[in-house]
Each structure stands twice: as C-alpha cells, then as structure tokens.
Design an enzyme around this catalytic site. Structure first.
Site, mmCIF file in Angstrom:
data_model
loop_
_atom_site.group_PDB
_atom_site.id
_atom_site.type_symbol
_atom_site.label_atom_id
_atom_site.label_comp_id
_atom_site.label_asym_id
_atom_site.label_seq_id
_atom_site.Cartn_x
_atom_site.Cartn_y
_atom_site.Cartn_z
ATOM 1 C CD GLN A 17 39.234 31.691 37.795
ATOM 2 O OE1 GLN A 17 40.128 32.318 37.271
ATOM 3 N NE2 GLN A 17 38.068 32.263 38.082
ATOM 4 C CB SER A 18 41.481 28.926 43.211
ATOM 5 O OG SER A 18 40.779 28.038 44.068
ATOM 6 C CE LYS A 75 27.689 14.259 51.387
ATOM 7 N NZ LYS A 75 26.427 15.043 51.312
ATOM 8 C CG ASN A 96 39.370 24.417 45.142
ATOM 9 O OD1 ASN A 96 38.968 23.289 44.871
ATOM 10 N ND2 ASN A 96 38.933 25.477 44.480
ATOM 11 C CG PHE A 97 36.694 20.392 49.298
ATOM 12 C CD1 PHE A 97 35.554 20.517 48.510
ATOM 13 C CD2 PHE A 97 37.479 19.256 49.135
ATOM 14 C CE1 PHE A 97 35.207 19.539 47.588
ATOM 15 C CE2 PHE A 97 37.145 18.277 48.219
ATOM 16 C CZ PHE A 97 36.007 18.417 47.442
ATOM 17 N N GLY A 98 36.440 24.089 51.534
ATOM 18 C CA GLY A 98 36.526 24.872 52.746
ATOM 19 C C GLY A 98 37.320 24.124 53.796
ATOM 20 N NE ARG A 104 32.876 19.003 57.466
ATOM 21 C CZ ARG A 104 33.432 20.209 57.324
ATOM 22 N NH1 ARG A 104 34.229 20.690 58.271
ATOM 23 N NH2 ARG A 104 33.188 20.931 56.248
ATOM 24 C CE1 TYR A 138 32.193 31.809 46.091
ATOM 25 C CE2 TYR A 138 32.114 32.936 48.215
ATOM 26 C CZ TYR A 138 31.692 31.916 47.378
ATOM 27 O OH TYR A 138 30.771 31.003 47.828
ATOM 28 C CD GLU A 139 39.870 36.834 41.185
ATOM 29 O OE1 GLU A 139 40.668 37.771 41.325
ATOM 30 O OE2 GLU A 139 40.231 35.654 40.976
ATOM 31 C CG ASP A 168 39.209 32.294 41.892
ATOM 32 O OD1 ASP A 168 39.310 31.768 43.012
ATOM 33 O OD2 ASP A 168 38.149 32.794 41.490
ATOM 34 N N GLY A 243 55.805 52.824 39.041
ATOM 35 C CA GLY A 243 57.202 52.427 38.968
ATOM 36 C C GLY A 243 58.088 53.625 38.688
ATOM 37 N N GLY A 244 59.324 53.355 38.320
ATOM 38 C CA GLY A 244 60.272 54.428 38.099
ATOM 39 C C GLY A 244 60.081 55.164 36.792
ATOM 40 C CD GLN A 245 62.025 54.578 33.529
ATOM 41 O OE1 GLN A 245 61.877 55.654 32.977
ATOM 42 N NE2 GLN A 245 63.162 54.213 34.100
#
Length: 408
Positions: A17-18, A75, A96-98, A104, A138-139, A168, A243-245
């Site tokens: 997802q990310s 590969k 977004n691999f490890g 490698r 993870y998320e 993500d 918040g303020g309100q």
C-alpha cells in the site's frame, strides 16, 4: 488538455500500500507509471483479500489505477538488462522494499546514478537510520511508534488504531511531495537525488499537535481536554478535538451505530445552540455563557446537546446547525460514502470497469488541478504492457529470447 506530469516516467517497484498509493497519485497527475512486477504472481496484493476467485483483488485494483504493468525477473541477467534500460529511460524510481533489497539486486544508489544521473530515487522505509532501521513496519506498527495509538481511544481504554491509513497512504502522500520537490530542483541542477520517507516519521508529522500538548503539560493540565486526570503524557481523550474549540460526537435518531454527528462549540455558536436545544436562558447564564465557564463541564454541555440531537436524524441536525454557521459533521459510514451522490458528482468516488471483475468503485484523485483533469483508469493486468514497454525501450526484438530465459 495536457497533464501536469506528462512526459515524466516513473519506474514503480512498489508493492502492498504505501508505495503504490504514492505512484498512483503520480499516475493520476499524468506521469507514465510503469509497475515492475515479478513474473507469475506480481504484487502480493493481487491475491490478498480476494472477493472473487482468480481475479485481482480490490486491494490491488484500488491502489494501482492508471498504471502500466511489466513483468521482469530481477534475479536473471536478462532481467537485469531490461531493468537497466528502464532505469536509463526513467525520471523516477520508487520502491518500498526492506532495507538493502535493491542493492542486493546489484543496483545500489551509486550504480543507479552511473546509469542515469538525472534519476530521482525515492524510497519508503519503516524507520530512519538508527536503532529501528532493520525493523519491519506495517500500517499499525507505524501508528504505534509514531504517536498515533497512544493518543487515540478512550481515557480508560487501550491504545487504538485509526481506520485512516496514515502509516501507509499517509507516508505515500509525503513521498509524492518529496518526489515533486526533487523533480523541480532537477530543472536547475540537472541531477537527480535520493528521496526517503520513513513511515514512523510520516505518522509523527501527522501527530505534531500531540507533541505540542506534551510540552504544554509542563505548565499544567490541558484545559481543552475532557480528562479528569493528567500525568506526564498526553492522554487519550475519546472524541475530543484537543484543539481550541471543544467538540464531541453526539447521538442522533434512530440510534444506529453511525447515527452520530460531531459538533464543535465555538464562542459565537453557543447562543444559537442554546436556542436550538430549547435552553435559550443558558446563553446569558454566567455559569454557561462563556467558553471559560463551560470548560470545566464540557461533558454536561454535550449531554445537553445530545438530549436534543437524539430526537432528530444526523442529516436534520446538520441542516439546523449549518443554518447557524455551527461547525458539524455527521458520521458517515463506508456504505454512505460509497453511495453518496455528491461525492460521485465531484469525482471523489468513481466507478471503474475492469475486464475480469467488472465495475467496481474506488476513490478518485483528491488533488484537483484546473488545467489537468484526472480520468481514473483501471489497474493493469499482470504483465499486460510488457511487450509495449519493451518496444518503447527498443528491445522488441529481444522479447522472445527474454521469455525463453524466464526474464519477463
């Protein structure tokens, strides 16, 4: 009419997802996003959470619209040859691999710079360098370690994850900002650069107001929170805005699980609210008339408001409150959102046709540009554009050999 990112090619090595949330935004804005997947199964989310057998899941289709798909076996030597050409012909590589996976494969940042000095290399990792660098994220792990969970939930309840995917997709939005900044800087320097966003950092950025309140605690309790007790950490405070309100979700008729409306009581809103709930005298009562007077009895104030809202639907309450310019929002369920005519008209929720699963609904592009309208197109089938992309790279005559070698 042209697209904002027309002419920008994105080599998309992301999964789950990310990363895909970032590259989908770039595709919506007009970039040519080529999703590189492994032959056979591709992105793991094609199979995850399937609702139809042997059909790409909604998990995949809703994160990969407007992209093209090419399959490459990284590969194999032949696959690396295709990848090399892709790098040379791309403006941005996103992954977004490890940590260390692309290295490698034989393509460390230094090698990528040699192949294409103008390349922007964008990465999402769970954490930045240091103690947590090698941990999996993870998320909800990102929510846990970025400050969200410790400040979400009821005061006497456990830490709670938010349904919004701030770990993500929230990180994906941050990455898009970094990529666009790097592309803009490239116009003056002529060179690409590394762009890195950690999921923990993205969640932390979205939780900055809680870090604000952590420092305010040194000077005493946080008056705008409804909590009775304060220690040395920002507490969970239910539906309070912090918040303020002051604001709270109050019940509405007929009493279903999402028959609630969130109401914010601003100083100017108290008098019309008092009149609406049938207690106009509270607008002048010194015990209720000012924000300071109401601060120590916010629970009682919202209980009074709820006595009124429980007699009406959330839609009726919304109309009454908005007529007096009182900020509010009915709690919309996922079903209400996906069936909302206004969101459909705005293109915030769109229907897309898919050759295997048929029509499905997904979110539209949240970024609206006056001169670059977005048409949401379906996600690609696995490897659907392999031959097309090879032809554009000048490798069409090698396609059969690549297939024989298992490289594509």
């Amino acid at each position: 009419m042209g697209k904002a990112l027309e002419g920008i090619r994105i080599l998309d090595m992301t999964h789950v997802q990310s990363g895909p949330s970032a590259t989908q935004l770039l595709a919506w804005l007009g970039a040519d996003v080529i999703k590189l997947e492994a032959p056979g199964k591709g992105d793991i989310t094609r199979q995850q959470l399937r609702d139809l057998p042997d059909v790409d899941s909604l998990y995949f289709t809703m994160l990969n619209c407007n992209k093209r798909s090419i399959t490459v076996n990284m590969k194999s030597d032949e696959g690396k040859e295709v990848f090399t050409r892709l790098v040379q012909e791309s403006d941005v590589l996103v992954e977004n691999f490890g940590p260390g996976v692309v290295d490698r494969f034989g393509f460390a940042w230094e090698r990528l710079q040699e192949l294409n000095p103008r390349l922007v290399y964008a990465s999402i990792k769970g954490f930045g360098p240091g103690r947590y660098a090698g941990f999996k994220a993870y998320e909800v792990v990102a929510q846990a370690m970025g400050g969200s969970m410790s400040t979400t939930g009821d005061e006497d309840g456990p830490p709670t994850a938010t349904g919004a995917q701030i770990g993500d997709s929230g990180t994906g939005v941050h990455l898009v900002a970094g990529i666009l900044a790097a592309l803009l800087q490239r116009t003056t320097t002529g060179r690409g650069q590394r762009v890195q966003v950690a999921m923990q950092d993205a969640v932390l950025n979205l939780c900055r107001v809680k870090l604000r309140d952590q420092q305010r605690l040194a000077h005493g309790p946080l008056g705008e929170y409804p909590n009775d007790n304060f220690g040395d950490e920002v507490p969970r405070s239910g539906n309070a805005s912090g918040g303020g309100q002051p604001g709270w979700a109050v019940k509405c008729a007929p009493g279903g699980p999402n028959d609630y409306i969130y109401v914010i009581v601003q100083p100017t809103g108290w008098a019309p609210i008092a009149k609406l709930i049938g207690r106009p005298e509270l607008a002048e009562d010194p015990a209720w008339a000012t924000p300071k007077a109401r601060l120590d009895k916010l629970d009682k104030m919202f209980a009074l408001i709820e006595e009124w809202t429980e007699q009406h639907t959330k839609w009726a309450v919304m109309e009454d409150l908005n007529a007096h310019d009182i900020p509010c929002g009915p709690i919309l369920s996922t079903r209400e959102l996906i069936e909302d005519d206004t969101l459909a008209t705005l293109g915030s929720v769109v229907e897309v046709d898919h050759p295997e699963r048929g029509p499905f609904k997904t979110v539209g592009c949240p970024i609206k540009l006056s001169d670059s309208p977005v048409d949401v197109e379906r996600s690609p089938l696995l490897g659907e554009h392999t031959d097309q992309v090879l032809s554009e790279l000048g490798l069409a005559d090698r396609a059969d050999a690549y297939r024989a070698a298992g490289a594509i």
